[in-house]
Structures are given as C-alpha cells and as structure tokens.
Design a protein around this motif. Sequence first.
Motif, PDB file in Angstrom:
ATOM      1  N   GLY A  64      59.822 -46.117 -29.937  1.00  0.00           N
ATOM      2  CA  GLY A  64      59.683 -44.924 -30.765  1.00  0.00           C
ATOM      3  C   GLY A  64      58.554 -44.979 -31.772  1.00  0.00           C
ATOM      4  N   ALA A  65      57.823 -46.115 -31.841  1.00  0.00           N
ATOM      5  CA  ALA A  65      56.777 -46.253 -32.862  1.00  0.00           C
ATOM      6  C   ALA A  65      55.372 -45.988 -32.333  1.00  0.00           C
ATOM      7  N   PHE A  78      54.334 -43.087 -37.981  1.00  0.00           N
ATOM      8  CA  PHE A  78      53.940 -42.515 -39.269  1.00  0.00           C
ATOM      9  C   PHE A  78      54.293 -41.036 -39.417  1.00  0.00           C
ATOM     10  N   LYS A  79      55.170 -40.509 -38.560  1.00  0.00           N
ATOM     11  CA  LYS A  79      55.543 -39.098 -38.678  1.00  0.00           C
ATOM     12  C   LYS A  79      57.048 -38.943 -38.734  1.00  0.00           C
ATOM     13  N   ASP A  80      57.478 -37.785 -39.154  1.00  0.00           N
ATOM     14  CA  ASP A  80      58.915 -37.516 -39.257  1.00  0.00           C
ATOM     15  C   ASP A  80      59.515 -37.329 -37.867  1.00  0.00           C
ATOM     16  N   ALA A  81      60.808 -37.597 -37.773  1.00  0.00           N
ATOM     17  CA  ALA A  81      61.515 -37.428 -36.510  1.00  0.00           C
ATOM     18  C   ALA A  81      61.565 -35.953 -36.112  1.00  0.00           C
ATOM     19  N   GLU A  82      61.549 -35.720 -34.809  1.00  0.00           N
ATOM     20  CA  GLU A  82      61.657 -34.355 -34.297  1.00  0.00           C
ATOM     21  C   GLU A  82      63.125 -34.022 -34.025  1.00  0.00           C
ATOM     22  N   ALA A  83      63.380 -32.759 -33.747  1.00  0.00           N
ATOM     23  CA  ALA A  83      64.759 -32.315 -33.514  1.00  0.00           C
ATOM     24  C   ALA A  83      65.364 -33.041 -32.313  1.00  0.00           C
ATOM     25  N   GLY A  84      66.628 -33.400 -32.427  1.00  0.00           N
ATOM     26  CA  GLY A  84      67.333 -34.084 -31.352  1.00  0.00           C
ATOM     27  C   GLY A  84      68.624 -34.664 -31.897  1.00  0.00           C
ATOM     28  N   ASP A  85      69.415 -35.270 -31.027  1.00  0.00           N
ATOM     29  CA  ASP A  85      70.704 -35.788 -31.508  1.00  0.00           C
ATOM     30  C   ASP A  85      70.698 -37.307 -31.704  1.00  0.00           C
TER      31      ASP A  85
END
Length: 259
Positions: free
Chosen positions: A187-188, A194-201
């Motif tokens: 995930g890196a 360096f960015k915010d997480a996107e929508a998901g569960d």
Amino acid sequence: MTVPTMAEMMAQGKQPEVLFWVGAAGSYDDRAKKISRAFVKILHAAKVDFAVLGTEESSTGDAAKRAGNEFLFQMQAMMNIELLNGYEVKKIVTCDPHSFNTLKNEYPELGGKYEVYHHTQFIQNLISEGRLNIDENTLQGKRVTFHDPCYLGRANEVYESPRDLIRRLGVNLTEMKRNKRTALCCGAGGAQMFKDAEAGDKEVNVLRTEDALETKPEIIATGCPYCNTMMTDGIKFKEKEAEVAVKDIAELIAEANNL
C-alpha cells in the motif's frame, strides 16, 4: 560504527568497492535507520570496502515520478547522476527497492549507468564469494513468512535472493497464499505512502497483514523500509505486536550472526 563518505574516500585518493545508497527512509525514518545500521554491520563483517554520499545524497526522484511530476523527477535524477558520475561510481547497493528500481532502470537513459544491487542480492553474492556466512542456529525453527516488495518482485523479478537468505537462517519459511508474481502490494508504493486513504472498507496494508497472519508467523520478513512500515502498522492494527515481529532480512542476518 565507521561509515566513510565518498568525499572522504576521494580526498584520500581511494575508490570504494561499492556505494551504499541509503535512501530517504533509511536516512530519516527512525525504524528504517535500524535496517541501514544492520546492513552496515554486515558490510563490515564481510570486510566490504564501501562508502555513502552522506549529506550529498538526495532523493532518487522515485516518489515524484510515481506521483506524475516528471519534471521534478528529472531535476532530481540529473543532479544525482552528475554527482555519481563525478565520483566515478560504478557499483551501487541499496536496501530500498524503490531506489533500486529507479537507479537501475530509469537513470541509464539520463546518463547514469551503474551496476545496481538490492541488498539481498549483494549479501547473496558475498556468501557465494565466501566472504560471509550466516549462523543457522540463532533463529532456527522460527516461523517466518516473506512479503515481496513490488519494486523488487514484480517490477524486477527478484524473488529468489531474499528467500535464499531466509532459508539460510535455518527458519521455517511459510509462503503467503499471494506470493512472488501474485503478491499483494503493502500500500505504500507509487507515492501512496504520502497521500490520504481513498474510500473503501479496508486499508491495503491491513489486507496484506491478514495474508501474512494466515501463515501463523513469528516473524514477517521484508526487504523494503516502506513495506516494513506498512506491515508494522498492520500488525499494530491487528493488535499482534506481542506475537509477531516485522524485520528486514538484513536485520535477521545481523541478529543471527550476533553483529
């Protein structure tokens, strides 16, 4: 711990066998610094004549390129290439697969042509040359699973050198269901660190940690400082810190050899 710089070497009229490219994480992140130190201990144990750039080292530009800023990447790359070529660097080793991939595959077209190794490849070479042995008794029988870094595995098809080193530790290596070519990203990569997480569960690093935990490991081995961070965060999320350790292969070798 003696770590000479290229500037110091050149002032003495010496050329090291290899340049150790520390990378941003290995230089500034407190956890990743331990990986850098472990690798330096291995280099000393194998009597490798090496140097670092020290304060002259800059970002390879990997994150800028993945984020889509080609202009910034080329600025950073050209600055590094000018420095490396000025020192007549021929061989580079790094603990960071992102730096490894960028230096190896993207610098040549800009005039930076070097022999580039990931630290697991370099350590494997030291063993084959008889310069280093790994004690297989210290960690014998430990349950270990290995997480393939994207830029080492799928991007450069380096699958066997890290596994060969892990097996030499005398441990019980158990593969995750998704490994090698089908391994899941931590995930890196791609500047995602360096960015915010996107929508998901669910976070990707948590999903990958679940893959690892299915093997019931005592140790999750990594070959990348960013993977190390993401898997460590995953272990914390799962509240398994007391049961599972996340360690770089260099750290495991240094521990096995009591360095």
